[in-house]
Motif scaffolding. Structure first.
Motif: not given
Ligand code: ADP
Length: 421
Positions: A367-371, A386-393, A400-404
């Motif tokens: 979820t880090e930017r550009f990772y 950037l998709g997942l860092s936007i999600v996390k934000h 809310a929590r995101l678990s992968i």
């Protein structure tokens, strides 16, 4: 107990001061009373009563104006007695060290002991802080060249910490000096992150820009009269401008999220309707990738507090990734279920694909930017990183929590737990 004793001593001292200051008044009153007694022959009881009243008048706090001033001074004296240098140093949250003119530690507060292992009163500061900038700081204030000075100092062990250290003399003629360490590590870390982010974003924009500019050159030169090449190059240029536009959109989304850190309270989002419209909007992408999207939604209302547009973006990013990266699995299952009774009440939305999955070591950083796990795959899939860092934000703003969860070769599941209140 010791403090209580100090208080009592202070009060006794204040009373003594008051009596001493009123001594002339008391003496004059005593003489006057004796004279009247001698002349009028008043009884001894009346005399004693008069004396008691005089004594009380001398001790009463709300006395004459002059006495109020004296009371203030006495109270200040008591206050200052209690305000020891040690208490003051303890009240400062930053590490603080008091030292004398031989640069020997006289006192250090608890924060200083915690930050710098092995310091103790009597120890030489010059031996403890050998860095040239610290030596120069100590020399400067001890020589009297400057009353105070500030330097940046980095402590390397046990972990690297950056401090801004100020040194100054304490009062006049005390022969004492103080060092205060302001921890700058967090501010430095944020500065570094910002610089990295700008470097990454610029790099991401520069790559398509370089490609476009290269093709323009080719079209104006060698491919000038080659219609087939021109068509092909223009198509590439168009996809590169699309990539730049997507990146700028994602950067703007992130900055918009940072600009309004709090959610507008009181709005409810119907997750069934929101997730349904995300699935509909990604229908063409799923078809293009040969992926079938299946729904498994719980019965009844599925509402949570939140921002509909932001949650739409969360599920859109997750479902898009599942269709792109999990393409080989051929299907994606979207589940909406009410959270377990024993955990915090909420609704879980899970997007599961059956593609290659995510190796465990990447999960904490994904979820880090550009990772990205693989930059080339992300690029060919029109990813920006950037998709997942936007999600996390967005999820953080929703509490809310995101678990992968993922098993390599079997797919990945992204679960969003949204609290219902
Ligand atoms: P991108 O724009 O590159 O898709 P994201 O932040 O959305 O950026 O995702 C970061 C990386 O996480 C992707 O580049 C990809 O490597 C990996 N990833 C995301 N979702 C999945 C998935 N469902 N399966 C496998 N890898 C994934």
């Amino acid at each position: 107990m010791a403090d209580r004793g100090a208080d009592d001593r202070g009060v006794a001292q204040a009373i003594a001061t008051r009596l001493w200051n009123s001594r002339w008044l008391l003496a004059a009153s005593l003489v006057a009373v004796l004279a009247v007694y001698a002349l009028a022959g008043i009884s001894a009881y009346v005399l004693l009563l008069a004396l008691a009243m005089l004594l009380a008048a001398a001790l009463l706090p709300a006395g004459a104006t002059r006495q109020t001033g004296e009371n203030g001074a006495a109270i200040e004296a008591i206050g200052l007695q209690r305000l020891s240098g040690e208490y003051l140093a303890a009240a400062v949250a930053d590490p603080l060290i008091i030292f004398d003119r031989t640069a020997t530690i006289v006192h250090a507060n608890a924060a200083a002991f915690a930050a710098f292992g092995g310091i103790a009163p009597g120890m030489s500061l010059s031996l403890k802080f050998r860095a040239p900038e610290m030596q120069a700081l100590l020399d400067g204030v001890l020589s009297g060249d400057v009353a105070s000075d500030v330097v940046d100092y980095t402590e390397k062990l046990p972990v690297e910490r950056a401090y801004r250290v100020s040194a100054s003399s304490v009062g006049h003629g005390t022969d004492l000096y103080v060092l205060v360490f302001k921890d700058q590590s967090e501010a430095r870390r944020i500065d570094r992150m910002r610089a990295d982010f700008i470097a990454n974003a610029s790099h991401e924009l520069r790559t398509p820009l370089a490609s476009i500019s290269g093709f323009i050159e080719t079209l104006r030169g060698p491919a000038r009269n080659d219609p087939a090449a021109r068509d092909q190059f223009l198509q590439i240029m168009q996809s590169q401008t699309g990539r730049m536009a997507r990146l700028i959109d994602d950067l703007l989304s992130l900055s918009r999220l940072e600009m309004k850190p709090y959610l507008k309270p009181g709005t409810e989002v119907d997750l069934r309707q929101t997730v349904d419209s995300v699935i509909d909007s990604l229908g063409p992408l799923a078809r293009e990738n040969g992926v079938v999207i299946e729904r498994d939604f719980a019965e009844g209302p599925l509402d949570v507090p939140g921002d509909r547009d932001e949650l739409f973006q969360v599920f859109e990013n997750l479902l898009e990734n599942a269709c792109k990266y999990g393409q080989s699995g051929g299907r994606v299952v979207v589940t909406i279920a009410r959270g377990d009774a024993d955990s915090e009440p909420g609704i879980d939305v899970t997007i599961r694909d059956f593609g290659p999955g995510i190796p465990e070591e990447h999960i904490p950083r994904i979820t880090e930017r550009f990772y990205r796990i693989d930059v080339e795959t992300s690029r060919t899939q029109k990813g920006t990183g950037l998709g997942l860092s936007i999600v996390k934000h967005i999820l953080t703003r929703h509490n809310a929590r995101l678990s992968i969860k993922s098993e390599v070769g079997k797919g990945a599941a992204f679960q969003v737990h949204l609290p219902t209140h």
